[in-house]
Design an enzyme around this catalytic site. Structure first.
Site, mmCIF file in Angstrom:
data_model
loop_
_atom_site.group_PDB
_atom_site.id
_atom_site.type_symbol
_atom_site.label_atom_id
_atom_site.label_comp_id
_atom_site.label_asym_id
_atom_site.label_seq_id
_atom_site.Cartn_x
_atom_site.Cartn_y
_atom_site.Cartn_z
ATOM 1 N N HIS A 74 59.286 44.189 45.700
ATOM 2 C CA HIS A 74 58.706 44.979 44.561
ATOM 3 C C HIS A 74 59.520 45.828 43.788
ATOM 4 C CE1 HIS A 74 54.266 45.352 46.317
ATOM 5 N NE2 HIS A 74 54.846 44.378 46.400
ATOM 6 N N TYR A 386 63.585 56.360 47.691
ATOM 7 C CA TYR A 386 62.735 55.335 47.818
ATOM 8 C C TYR A 386 63.349 54.130 48.546
ATOM 9 C CZ TYR A 386 58.099 53.136 48.303
ATOM 10 O OH TYR A 386 57.171 52.455 48.889
HETATM 11 C C1 PHB Z 1 51.781 50.421 54.552
HETATM 12 O O1 PHB Z 1 51.689 49.308 54.009
HETATM 13 O O2 PHB Z 1 51.320 50.735 55.766
HETATM 14 C C2 PHB Z 1 52.526 51.768 54.014
HETATM 15 C C3 PHB Z 1 53.144 51.502 52.599
HETATM 16 C C4 PHB Z 1 53.940 52.528 52.436
HETATM 17 C C5 PHB Z 1 53.935 53.801 52.842
HETATM 18 C C6 PHB Z 1 53.207 53.974 54.177
HETATM 19 C C7 PHB Z 1 52.643 52.788 54.568
HETATM 20 O O3 PHB Z 1 54.561 54.933 52.587
#
Ligand code: PHB
Ligand code: APR
Length: 391
Positions: A74, A386
């Site tokens: 991504h 991130y």
């Molecule tokens: C998930 O896909 O479970 C997921 C993705 C991003 C997040 C938290 C959980 O910030």
């Protein structure tokens, strides 16, 4: 007579398994003790966004073959605020991407790799106890198939999660604990439906936070901010889908594909750090030492960076008696842990509703959302956190 190993590892989650794999590759003997069965461990549904640093470490560990094939790269995420939506171009802003690949799959690949190399992983080890941690000859005892067992070792790695025995084995008054508990939870739903969007969408809506995530091109994972007083039986699938649609911008909600849930759960949100992360011969890794709320997807990635420092430190100590990495282990980890704690707290504070905080806090939060959606500078800061700070 007790068995012997160089590093006894408590817990066979991603931290424990990755550490044992990396140490094995460095020529160091380990035994992993896990309280649960393999099926139980693989039945847990957890997040699945991997930073580049973690992907690199998994490649180094020789467990990234399926990840490289099936993981979804991504290059961006979407941040929404009521009916506004802003793409954060992670790749353009930082040069890095993230990979969506479930933690369960990471664990499955690690289990297979340990088995292939003949690694000792003992499941359903009951009553695990750590002894003489403050000596140079620590020992771990447990009960296996009703029989008492013992393991002498040089080091213990506590990879047994937030509720494990490792952190609890450190004498009271030694650790300093920092904690914030949030006044809401996440209601999660997994379904075999195509994701509503190719990228993750983090939504702040007046009705509460929502997250559109995914496990594959045919499996979706969605979350809703909910009250901790709520129960799963109050959330039949239809109610979940209707509430999710209300919290999404109309053009997104219009293409939401719904279907029966294959898993549904409510999880509380917490920030927690215990310092230091080493006590004598015990090194804490991952959730055993710290918890982040899931909003920044940092839990698994922090476990990986702890394991990076731990495997380097333990290899140097076991192979050449070099203790520098052991001495600096806690400080090395915590520098990164606290930055991820800050980021996870910030994402959580920005994107959830806090009705008890009053109108001033709500106005400040709205101003910050407006600022983020319009400011490349703040978007760059979000993006670099991130995709993961370096280690
Ligand atoms: C998930 O896909 O479970 C997921 C993705 C991003 C997040 C938290 C959980 O910030
Ligand atoms: N004895 C042996 N094993 C134990 C004990 C015990 N007393 N207590 C807990 N365990 C095991 C658990 O059953 C679990 O399999 O330790 C393992 C810890 O695994 P995780 O909780 O997955 O923690 P960790 O490996 O640090 O991974 C961190 O997991 O919780 C998520 O958000 C977190 O994604 C992050 C990742």
């Amino acid at each position: 007579m007790a068995e012997r190993t160089q590093v006894a590892i408590i817990g066979a989650g991603p931290s424990g398994l990755l550490l044992s794999q990396l140490l094995d590759l460095a020529g160091i003997d380990t035994v992993v003790l896990e309280r649960r069965s393999r099926d139980y461990v693989l039945g847990r549904v957890r997040a699945g966004v991997l930073e580049e640093g973690m992907v690199r470490l998994l490649r180094e560990a020789g467990v990234a073959e399926r990840l490289d094939r099936e993981g979804l790269v991504h290059d961006g995420i979407e941040i929404g605020w009521n009916d506004r939506l802003q793409r954060i171009d992670l790749k353009a802003l930082t040069g890095a991407s993230v990979v969506v690949y479930g933690q369960t799959e990471v664990t499955r690949d690690l289990m297979a790799a340990r088995e292939a190399r003949g690694g000792r992983v003992i499941h359903e080890a009951q009553d695990v106890a750590l002894r003489d941690i403050d000596s140079t000859r620590p020992r771990v005892t447990w009960v296996e198939d009703g029989h008492p067992r013992a393991l002498d070792c040089d080091w213990i790695a506590g990879c047994d999660g937030f509720h494990g025995i490792s952190r609890a084995s450190i004498p009271e008054g030694t650790l300093r604990e920092y904690e914030r508990v949030y006044p809401f939870g996440w209601l999660g739903l997994l379904s075999d439906t195509p994701p509503v969007s190719s990228e993750l969408i983090y939504m702040h809506h007046d009705r509460g936070f929502a997250l559109c995530s995914q496990r594959s091109t045919t499996r979706s994972r969605y979350y809703l901010q909910c009250s901790l007083a709520e129960h799963l039986y109050e959330w039949p699938d239809e109610r979940f889908w209707a509430e999710l649609a209300r919290r999404l911008p109309p053009q997104i909600a219009a293409r939401l594909e719904t279907g029966p849930s294959i898993e549904k759960s409510i999880a509380p949100l917490r920030s927690y750090v215990a310092e230091p992360m080493r006590w004598h011969r015990l090194l804490l890794c991952g959730d055993a030492a710290h918890i982040v709320p899931p909003t920044g997807a940092k839990g698994l990635n922090l476990a990986a960076s702890d394991v990076f420092y731990a495997h380097r430190a333990l290899a140097a100590a076991c192979l050449g008696g070099d203790m520098a990495g052991i001495e600096s282990y806690s400080a090395d980890c915590l520098r990164r842990v606290w930055k991820a704690e800050r980021f996870s707290w910030w994402m959580t504070s920005l994107l959830h509703s806090f009705p008890d905080d009053g109108p001033f806090a709500a106005k400040i939060q709205a101003a910050e959302l407006d600022y983020l959606l319009g400011s490349p500078a703040l978007q760059e800061s979000l993006a670099e956190n991130y995709v993961g700070l370096p280690y």
